[in-house]
Design a protein around this motif. Structure first.
Motif, short mmCIF file in Angstrom:
data_model
loop_
_atom_site.label_atom_id
_atom_site.label_comp_id
_atom_site.label_asym_id
_atom_site.label_seq_id
_atom_site.Cartn_x
_atom_site.Cartn_y
_atom_site.Cartn_z
N SER A 119 3.54 -30.38 -10.45
CA SER A 119 3.32 -28.94 -10.60
C SER A 119 3.38 -28.52 -12.06
N ASN A 120 3.48 -29.50 -12.94
CA ASN A 120 3.42 -29.22 -14.37
C ASN A 120 2.06 -28.60 -14.71
N ARG A 121 2.06 -27.49 -15.41
CA ARG A 121 0.79 -26.83 -15.78
C ARG A 121 -0.01 -27.67 -16.77
N ALA A 122 0.67 -28.52 -17.50
CA ALA A 122 0.00 -29.44 -18.42
C ALA A 122 -0.37 -30.69 -17.63
N MET A 160 9.68 -33.43 -16.25
CA MET A 160 8.55 -33.56 -15.35
C MET A 160 7.30 -34.04 -16.10
N SER A 161 6.70 -35.08 -15.60
CA SER A 161 5.53 -35.67 -16.25
C SER A 161 4.26 -34.86 -16.01
N THR A 162 3.25 -35.18 -16.79
CA THR A 162 1.92 -34.57 -16.68
C THR A 162 1.01 -35.36 -15.76
N ASN A 163 1.45 -36.53 -15.31
CA ASN A 163 0.57 -37.48 -14.61
C ASN A 163 1.03 -37.83 -13.20
#
Length: 385
Positions: free
Chosen positions: A44-47, A218-221
């Motif tokens: 759910s990371n926006r990035a 939290m990761s981006t991937n």
């Protein structure tokens, strides 16, 4: 065999030079059917990395033919070139397999900001080599190829009466909830419909990966993908399937916790007596993300005051002066005051259990985390070097 334990799946893991060590770095998992059902949950990371953007579109129809995964480069914040690389990866796999590119999920993991012509060429070469090497015995090679800072592969299999769920995962850092955390591929030969697969996966991740909060980052991937081949010819009850899927996901989540970067304690925070499950999760997570608490555990210090201070920052329903806290079976705090002597607590074992009783209801939740160590700081201070 992890992702190839279920009938109808082939996998491979190959080395194409994305990792400086020469280790395997591109994995391919293919669903040979007869059903090609897929479901996925994402960070759910926006990035969001380019593979996440692509895969969110590809999963929309509930059909997945294959998953291509690479380590050694996140392909995140690499602009239009990066998205084109993801697109070309799916097209390459689709062409070799004779399927639609829109039915190929793509996953990447590694350093954010990495991705150039050399990276693209190696990934595409890895797809070609991976498809050529596909076999029903390739699950372990695939699990090795998705590792980054992992010290070991993560594999899990659960078999029921004639049908199986198997999975592989990678992840050792940036472990915090967002529907899913890390890269995970789970396969099953049970017969299920796309909507059922989606519901079961979200139920499983909510209770497992979403409650692994190792370092609050939290990761981006991050994504978790479920593939169903229907090759067993058996249709289990939805509750039975969801339970088996949750068991596999829980096993993988615990393996991820045990391999967290630099950790010396695996901490299980059980919250009981909460007014609601959401309150229990909120309280548990407040402790899991408290650096003072995590540092105390690293020092083998049963500092229950840091637990109360952490949960006091939440909006959960409880009276902070009517809470019990236990460390490894020793209740050191009752009704917001001292109970047993700290000296009775042994925090030298790697597994550490914290029990928090809010004494206001019947809801419970368990959060998994780790301590904060010198090794964690050192490893992440030098990650990109």
């Amino acid at each position: 065999m992890s992702v190839t334990a279920a009938q109808g799946f082939e996998a491979a893991g190959v080395a194409v030079g994305l990792k400086s060590t020469g280790a395997k770095d591109v994995a391919v998992v293919v669903n040979r059917g007869p059903r090609k059902v897929g479901a996925a949950v994402f960070t759910s990371n926006r990035a969001k990395a380019n593979p996440i953007i692509w895969s969110e579109q590809a999963i929309a129809d509930g059909v997945v033919e294959a998953v291509v995964l690479n380590s050694g480069g996140a392909n995140c914040f690499t602009g239009s070139f990066g998205f084109q690389t993801t697109h070309q990866t799916a097209e390459k796999a689709a062409g070799l397999l004779g399927v639609s590119a829109g039915d190929v999920i793509v996953c990447s993991t590694g350093l954010i900001g990495s991705g150039d012509e050399v990276f693209r060429g190696k990934v595409l070469d890895g797809v070609e080599q991976g498809v050529a090497a596909l076999s029903a015995a390739g699950g372990e090679d695939a699990s090795l190829a998705i590792m980054t800072t992992d010290s070991r592969p993560k594999l899990a299999v659960v078999s029921r009466d004639g049908w199986t769920v198997g999975g592989m995962a990678k992840g050792a850092g940036m472990l915090a909830p967002g529907l899913a955390t890390m890269l995970v591929v789970v396969t099953t030969d049970a017969e299920i419909e796309p909507a059922e697969a989606d519901a079961a996966l979200r139920r499983a991740t909510r209770l497992t990966f979403d409650r692994l909060d190792s370092d609050g980052c939290m990761s981006t991937n991050d994504q978790v993908t479920l593939l169903a081949s229907g090759a067993s010819g058996l249709r289990p009850g939805l509750d039975d399937f969801a339970l088996a899927l949750t068991e596999v996901c829980q096993d993988l989540a615990q393996q991820l916790q045990a391999d967290a970067e630099g950790a010396s304690h695996d901490i299980v925070i059980q919250v009981v007596g909460a007014a609601s499950e959401d309150d229990a999760v909120t309280v548990g997570r407040s402790v899991a993300r408290n650096n003072l608490f995590k540092a105390a555990i690293f020092g083998n210090d049963p500092n229950w005051g840091r637990v109360l201070a952490a949960i006091g920052t939440t909006r959960a329903a409880f009276d902070p002066y009517d809470v019990d806290v236990s460390f490894n079976g020793v209740r050191v705090c009752t009704a917001g005051g001292p109970d047993r002597p700290r000296e009775e607590v042994d925090l030298t074992p790697r597994r550490t259990e914290i029990l928090i009783d809010l004494r206001v209801g019947a809801a419970t939740a368990t959060i998994l985390t780790n301590d904060l160590t010198h090794d964690y700081v050192h490893e992440n201070s030098a990650y990109s070097s």
